[in-house]
Design an enzyme around this catalytic site. Structure first.
Site, PDB file in Angstrom:
ATOM      1  N   GLY A   9      71.062  -1.384  58.847  1.00 20.88           N
ATOM      2  CA  GLY A   9      72.352  -1.067  58.248  1.00 20.88           C
ATOM      3  C   GLY A   9      73.083  -2.351  57.929  1.00 20.88           C
ATOM      4  O   GLY A   9      72.712  -3.434  58.395  1.00 20.88           O
ATOM      5  N   GLY A  10      74.121  -2.232  57.134  1.00 26.39           N
ATOM      6  CA  GLY A  10      74.904  -3.398  56.763  1.00 26.39           C
ATOM      7  C   GLY A  10      75.721  -3.943  57.920  1.00 26.39           C
ATOM      8  O   GLY A  10      75.833  -3.330  58.987  1.00 26.39           O
ATOM      9  N   SER A  11      76.298  -5.095  57.685  1.00 25.26           N
ATOM     10  CA  SER A  11      77.179  -5.717  58.664  1.00 25.26           C
ATOM     11  C   SER A  11      78.314  -4.754  59.024  1.00 25.26           C
ATOM     12  O   SER A  11      78.851  -4.070  58.156  1.00 25.26           O
ATOM     13  CB  SER A  11      77.751  -7.006  58.066  1.00 25.26           C
ATOM     14  OG  SER A  11      78.620  -7.626  58.973  1.00 25.26           O
ATOM     15  N   GLY A  14      77.793  -0.547  62.768  1.00 25.39           N
ATOM     16  CA  GLY A  14      77.721   0.073  64.088  1.00 25.39           C
ATOM     17  C   GLY A  14      76.356   0.011  64.736  1.00 25.39           C
ATOM     18  O   GLY A  14      76.105   0.696  65.720  1.00 25.39           O
ATOM     19  N   LYS A  15      75.457  -0.819  64.227  1.00 24.01           N
ATOM     20  CA  LYS A  15      74.091  -0.908  64.754  1.00 24.01           C
ATOM     21  C   LYS A  15      74.054  -1.362  66.211  1.00 24.01           C
ATOM     22  O   LYS A  15      73.327  -0.793  67.017  1.00 24.01           O
ATOM     23  CB  LYS A  15      73.234  -1.858  63.916  1.00 24.01           C
ATOM     24  CG  LYS A  15      73.035  -1.435  62.488  1.00 24.01           C
ATOM     25  CD  LYS A  15      72.231  -2.447  61.714  1.00 24.01           C
ATOM     26  CE  LYS A  15      72.748  -3.863  61.763  1.00 24.01           C
ATOM     27  NZ  LYS A  15      74.083  -4.093  61.217  1.00 24.01           N
ATOM     28  N   ASP A  37      70.845 -11.015  64.510  1.00 28.01           N
ATOM     29  CA  ASP A  37      71.860 -11.982  64.934  1.00 28.01           C
ATOM     30  C   ASP A  37      71.309 -12.908  66.017  1.00 28.01           C
ATOM     31  O   ASP A  37      71.713 -14.071  66.108  1.00 28.01           O
ATOM     32  CB  ASP A  37      73.121 -11.277  65.429  1.00 28.01           C
ATOM     33  CG  ASP A  37      73.906 -10.618  64.311  1.00 28.01           C
ATOM     34  OD1 ASP A  37      73.709 -10.989  63.130  1.00 28.01           O
ATOM     35  OD2 ASP A  37      74.717  -9.719  64.606  1.00 28.01           O
TER      36      ASP A  37
END
Length: 173
Positions: A9-11, A14-15, A37
């Site tokens: 998912g994008g930045s 909520g990953k 990250d």
């Protein structure tokens, strides 16, 4: 039995919160959570091959792709050795990013999960976090899903991390 859960998912979608909720729900078996990250934090401050522009655009070099490939093979080795892994990633290259992971995870049972979040909500989360360049969440909200296929898609806009994690665990059977 699932060896690896890949969350894409994008930045600010909520990953990471979802990965932590999954860890709690999947106990007593401990699952490792490894994030893109983590790889970026391990890079040198300059010359690591990742550049973030003033409007949140992310550019990566061939040098980064080499390190990213090695990292994903290492993640796969951990899973192959018996350590179940939750991968928290941002597929900037869409289907090309997924194909790199498919190659590294070949032979493992992988659950592919798309983590969606309405761009306006992701932008709001991004601002509240304060550790991201403004614009990153909006740019990535749809881009990271282009051409990617999933076993399951969750939407953190409408459901808290725990609820989305329960859906994933139920899907795993």
């Amino acid at each position: 039995m699932t060896d690896v859960i890949v969350l894409n998912g994008g930045s600010s979608s909520g990953k990471t919160s979802l990965a932590r909720a999954l860890q709690r729900l999947l106990l007593p078996t401990p699952w490792l959570t490894l994030s893109i990250d983590d790889l970026i934090a391990a890079l040198p401050a300059s010359g690591g091959g990742v550049d973030i522009g003033p409007n949140g655009e992310v550019t990566v070099t061939a040098a980064f792709h080499t390190l990213e490939r090695a990292w994903s093979v290492g993640v796969a080795a951990m899973a192959s050795a018996g350590a179940p892994v939750i991968v928290d990633d941002v597929f900037l290259g869409g289907s090309d990013s997924q194909n790199r992971w498919r190659s590294a995870l070949d032979g493992l049972d992988v659950l592919w999960v798309g983590v969606r979040c309405a761009p306006k909500v992701a932008v709001s989360r991004e601002a509240a976090r304060g550790d991201r360049v403004a614009g990153m969440a909006a740019r990535q909200a749809e881009l990271v899903h282009e051409g990617v296929t999933y076993d399951l898609v969750v939407d953190t806009t409408v459901g808290p991390a725990e609820e989305c994690a329960r859906r994933i665990v139920a899907h795993m059977g």
